[in-house]
Write a protein that holds these residues in place. Sequence first.
Motif, PDB file in Angstrom:
ATOM      1  N   GLU A  59      31.677  37.027  33.782  1.00  0.00           N
ATOM      2  CA  GLU A  59      32.912  36.237  33.689  1.00  0.00           C
ATOM      3  C   GLU A  59      34.131  37.138  33.470  1.00  0.00           C
ATOM      4  O   GLU A  59      35.166  36.973  34.129  1.00  0.00           O
ATOM      5  N   SER A  60      34.008  38.126  32.582  1.00  0.00           N
ATOM      6  CA  SER A  60      35.197  38.955  32.332  1.00  0.00           C
ATOM      7  C   SER A  60      35.497  39.848  33.529  1.00  0.00           C
ATOM      8  O   SER A  60      36.661  40.063  33.875  1.00  0.00           O
ATOM      9  N   LYS A  97      37.389  37.774  36.067  1.00  0.00           N
ATOM     10  CA  LYS A  97      38.815  37.536  35.767  1.00  0.00           C
ATOM     11  C   LYS A  97      39.660  38.731  36.220  1.00  0.00           C
ATOM     12  O   LYS A  97      40.759  38.551  36.747  1.00  0.00           O
ATOM     13  N   ALA A 135      39.807  38.752  39.997  1.00  0.00           N
ATOM     14  CA  ALA A 135      40.726  37.692  40.437  1.00  0.00           C
ATOM     15  C   ALA A 135      42.179  38.171  40.354  1.00  0.00           C
ATOM     16  O   ALA A 135      42.969  37.965  41.285  1.00  0.00           O
ATOM     17  N   ALA A 136      42.512  38.835  39.251  1.00  0.00           N
ATOM     18  CA  ALA A 136      43.892  39.327  39.083  1.00  0.00           C
ATOM     19  C   ALA A 136      44.228  40.349  40.165  1.00  0.00           C
ATOM     20  O   ALA A 136      45.336  40.346  40.712  1.00  0.00           O
ATOM     21  N   TYR A 162      37.570  33.312  44.988  1.00  0.00           N
ATOM     22  CA  TYR A 162      38.993  33.575  44.759  1.00  0.00           C
ATOM     23  C   TYR A 162      39.736  32.846  45.870  1.00  0.00           C
ATOM     24  O   TYR A 162      40.005  33.409  46.937  1.00  0.00           O
ATOM     25  N   THR A 218      40.837  30.061  41.366  1.00  0.00           N
ATOM     26  CA  THR A 218      39.590  30.825  41.203  1.00  0.00           C
ATOM     27  C   THR A 218      38.573  29.920  40.529  1.00  0.00           C
ATOM     28  O   THR A 218      38.864  29.309  39.502  1.00  0.00           O
ATOM     29  N   LEU A 266      39.602  28.636  36.901  1.00  0.00           N
ATOM     30  CA  LEU A 266      40.387  29.525  36.036  1.00  0.00           C
ATOM     31  C   LEU A 266      41.782  28.948  35.826  1.00  0.00           C
ATOM     32  O   LEU A 266      42.498  28.655  36.788  1.00  0.00           O
ATOM     33  N   PRO A 288      45.072  30.143  34.940  1.00  0.00           N
ATOM     34  CA  PRO A 288      45.661  31.482  34.823  1.00  0.00           C
ATOM     35  C   PRO A 288      46.646  31.592  33.667  1.00  0.00           C
ATOM     36  O   PRO A 288      46.899  32.685  33.172  1.00  0.00           O
ATOM     37  N   GLY A 312      44.047  32.206  30.900  1.00  0.00           N
ATOM     38  CA  GLY A 312      42.958  33.145  31.225  1.00  0.00           C
ATOM     39  C   GLY A 312      41.584  32.610  30.870  1.00  0.00           C
ATOM     40  O   GLY A 312      40.685  33.372  30.532  1.00  0.00           O
ATOM     41  N   PHE A 348      38.218  30.045  32.023  1.00  0.00           N
ATOM     42  CA  PHE A 348      37.555  29.203  33.026  1.00  0.00           C
ATOM     43  C   PHE A 348      37.228  27.869  32.361  1.00  0.00           C
ATOM     44  O   PHE A 348      36.518  27.839  31.344  1.00  0.00           O
TER      45      PHE A 348
END
Length: 324
Positions: free
Chosen positions: A34-35, A38, A41-42, A160, A164, A179, A181, A184, A186
Amino acid sequence: MAELGMDLNRFILEEERRYPNATGSLSLALMAIESAAKIIAAHVRMAGLADILGQSGNRNVHGEEVQRLDLFSNDLMVRHLSDSGQFFALASEEMEEVLFPEKGRNGKYIIAFDPLDGSSNIDVNVNVGTIFSIHKKVKGTVEDFLVEGSAQIASGYILYGTSTIFVYTTGNGVNGFTLDPSVGLFLLSHPDIKIPKKGKIYSINESNYHNWDQRLQRYVDNLKAKGYTSRYAGAMVADVHRVLIKGGVFAYPADTKNQKGKLRLIYEASPMSFIIEQAGGKATTGNEEILKIKPSHIHEKTPVFLGSRDDIEELLLTMRGEVT
Ligand code: AHG
Ligand code: MN
Ligand code: MN
């Protein structure tokens, strides 16, 4: 059923609580994915700016090297998954060999992943994804990856897209988390996903039509005659996500040029098949269930047909010559 908006971390921990003997290891493993997701995704969001930010040679304004996004995603997944200490071994589309991270020596799991699926879509601002498949560590060798997909402990993908979304299963149904955003996190947006029993969409690269088996040509001709419509993003994660939500069929078949199709079994076909079957759909090569294949090497390919139960049953009948 879990409440809408529940944070993925809480959901993972609540699922764990249902198993009194759970050690928390799978929860930590999922949180590491998961991390990483993220951060990927960024970076995907910034992809269109990479050339501007990196115009001074290969470095961006922060002095960091600008990397191709699929290699960046691979390195990031490797770092996060290794650092979590939960994985004894890692296999990736972007790595020829299996990696045994130093910090994973006590890891109970192994993981195979496609760090960035559909990567050719990046240049044209279209959807990409990440796919993962978790198995138990048994022998602690490469052979642990060469087992049937039905033995997966968990699988999932991150799409994505316009937003996301993190979709996964531990063999107890399928849930999707979008997500937010701004914070931050989910958040549970698609609880207990069930694929429609039958759909109206087919997703296949039709430019290969003339190289297909005649029976497959007939199947697709019949879908058109029945009024099905065609959608193809050219990124498995996006195409399968559409099928999961709307129903229908996704296929990457064998053809005269590619005897085993294009998609890889352990980090593309098998995890996606686990998701689809957990949502009530079916996944097959056309001859056998994808989750029953025992691979002989980590980058093995397989033909893939997956989707709504009725649509896949119709495909199997046509491939057996029982539909004309
Ligand atoms: P990847 O970007 O990880 O190499 O995967 C691309 C795959 C898959 O996502 C997609 O379904 C398929 O390639 C599309 O292939 P065609 O361009 O041959 O249709
Ligand atoms: Mn891929
Ligand atoms: Mn890839």
